[in-house]
Design a protein around this motif. Structure first.
Motif, PDB file in Angstrom:
ATOM      1  N   ALA A   1     -32.462   2.544   0.577  1.00 55.48           N
ATOM      2  CA  ALA A   1     -32.873   1.788  -1.163  1.00 55.48           C
ATOM      3  C   ALA A   1     -31.810   2.350  -1.791  1.00 55.48           C
ATOM      4  O   ALA A   1     -31.261   1.609  -2.824  1.00 55.48           O
ATOM      5  N   ASP A   2     -31.395   3.612  -1.832  1.00 54.69           N
ATOM      6  CA  ASP A   2     -30.216   4.011  -2.877  1.00 54.69           C
ATOM      7  C   ASP A   2     -28.921   3.481  -2.414  1.00 54.69           C
ATOM      8  O   ASP A   2     -28.318   3.033  -3.501  1.00 54.69           O
ATOM      9  N   ARG A   3     -28.568   3.092  -1.153  1.00 51.58           N
ATOM     10  CA  ARG A   3     -27.369   2.423  -1.025  1.00 51.58           C
ATOM     11  C   ARG A   3     -27.511   0.796  -1.189  1.00 51.58           C
ATOM     12  O   ARG A   3     -26.466   0.492  -1.913  1.00 51.58           O
ATOM     13  N   LEU A   4     -28.395   0.314  -1.373  1.00 54.22           N
ATOM     14  CA  LEU A   4     -28.739  -0.961  -1.833  1.00 54.22           C
ATOM     15  C   LEU A   4     -28.479  -1.193  -3.084  1.00 54.22           C
ATOM     16  O   LEU A   4     -27.949  -2.056  -3.762  1.00 54.22           O
ATOM     17  N   ASP A   5     -29.181  -0.177  -3.802  1.00 52.34           N
ATOM     18  CA  ASP A   5     -28.870  -0.120  -5.315  1.00 52.34           C
ATOM     19  C   ASP A   5     -27.362  -0.014  -5.939  1.00 52.34           C
ATOM     20  O   ASP A   5     -26.926  -0.631  -6.759  1.00 52.34           O
ATOM     21  N   HIS A   6     -26.719   0.870  -5.029  1.00 55.15           N
ATOM     22  CA  HIS A   6     -25.295   0.903  -5.389  1.00 55.15           C
ATOM     23  C   HIS A   6     -24.465  -0.334  -4.904  1.00 55.15           C
ATOM     24  O   HIS A   6     -23.778  -0.581  -5.797  1.00 55.15           O
ATOM     25  N   LEU A   7     -24.988  -0.704  -3.981  1.00 60.14           N
ATOM     26  CA  LEU A   7     -24.311  -2.038  -3.696  1.00 60.14           C
ATOM     27  C   LEU A   7     -24.510  -3.225  -4.752  1.00 60.14           C
ATOM     28  O   LEU A   7     -23.442  -4.062  -5.187  1.00 60.14           O
TER      29      LEU A   7
END
Length: 257
Positions: free
Chosen positions: A150-156
């Protein structure tokens, strides 16, 4: 002479009444005239960029039609307000969420022009947990990785919005192809549902985003999977394309205006 005179007077009276009726007829409301002459909006050229993993690439599509992306294009092109659909497909088999940032950086031009950005990601993140902990898999391991995903998706999403503040971003959710391959994790359906829920929470922070849930499409539907029992086959991709099209159709004013 009196009869002719009377007839002349009556004729003049009738002519006057006719002229009065024509002149006295109420004018058509100006609003109605405007509606009759209002021009229809011109058809739009849609630029579509597809990012992600093997589902974006179309792996498993035995008909060679480009997976769900290739099947979505004619559905969009058939819309009255659409003239052409141009596709840039950047999907690659095996790609995980942490590997998308360099792709975004390398394709800023295409992303800036995009009206629609389609995304499939996360399946390989789940598989990475499986491969790394095959003999000691647990719900907790998936839950921990879900937060990192979820954190990586948010940065994306931040990167995509910097590149293009206005494009409609569509994330296609995960499905469970592991019903026969992961018998030691009976909660795998719950795992996939939790990952999808985490993705929806991330997307809810950004405008003009759509989450497309496809988990139910593949529930107990092995006939929709490729022989590798992981990727969709042609029929599976057709189902995904139809689901994505309906989701876009519900928000048509976002991408055809």
């Amino acid at each position: 002479m009196k009869r002719w005179g009377l007839m002349i007077i009556v004729s003049l009276f009738l002519a006057g009444c006719t002229a009065f009726s024509a002149v006295g007829q109420p004018e058509q409301p100006q609003e109605a005239v405007v509606k009759q002459t209002e021009a229809k909006p011109l058809p739009k050229d849609i630029h579509l960029v597809a990012l992600g993993d093997s589902l974006t690439e179309g792996v498993g599509d035995g008909e060679g039609k480009g997976g769900y992306v290739g099947r979505l294009v004619p559905l969009l092109a058939a819309e009255d307000r659409v003239r052409t659909v141009t596709v840039t497909n950047l999907g690659k088999r095996g790609r995980r969420s942490g590997e998308l940032e360099p792709v975004v950086d390398a394709h800023q031009g295409e992303l800036k022009r995009a009206d629609l950005i389609l995304l499939t990601i996360g399946g390989n993140d789940v598989m990475n947990v499986v491969r790394s902990h095959f003999f000691d898999l647990s719900y907790e391991r998936f839950a921990k990785e879900s937060k990192l995903f979820a954190d990586r998706l948010d940065h994306l999403l931040i990167s995509l919005r910097i590149a293009n503040p206005d494009a409609v971003i569509v994330l296609v959710g995960l499905y469970n192809p592991f019903s026969t391959t992961l018998p030691n994790i009976p909660e795998i359906d719950d795992v996939i549902a939790e990952w999808n829920k985490a993705s929806q929470v991330v997307l809810s922070r950004y405008d003009r985003t759509i989450f497309v849930d496809i988990q139910d499409i593949f529930t107990d539907r092995d006939e929709l999977l490729h022989r590798d029992e992981f990727h969709p086959n042609a029929a599976g991709y057709e189902q995904i394309a139809t689901r994505v099209y309906h989701a876009l159709n519900e928000q048509k004013e976002w991408w055809v205006n």
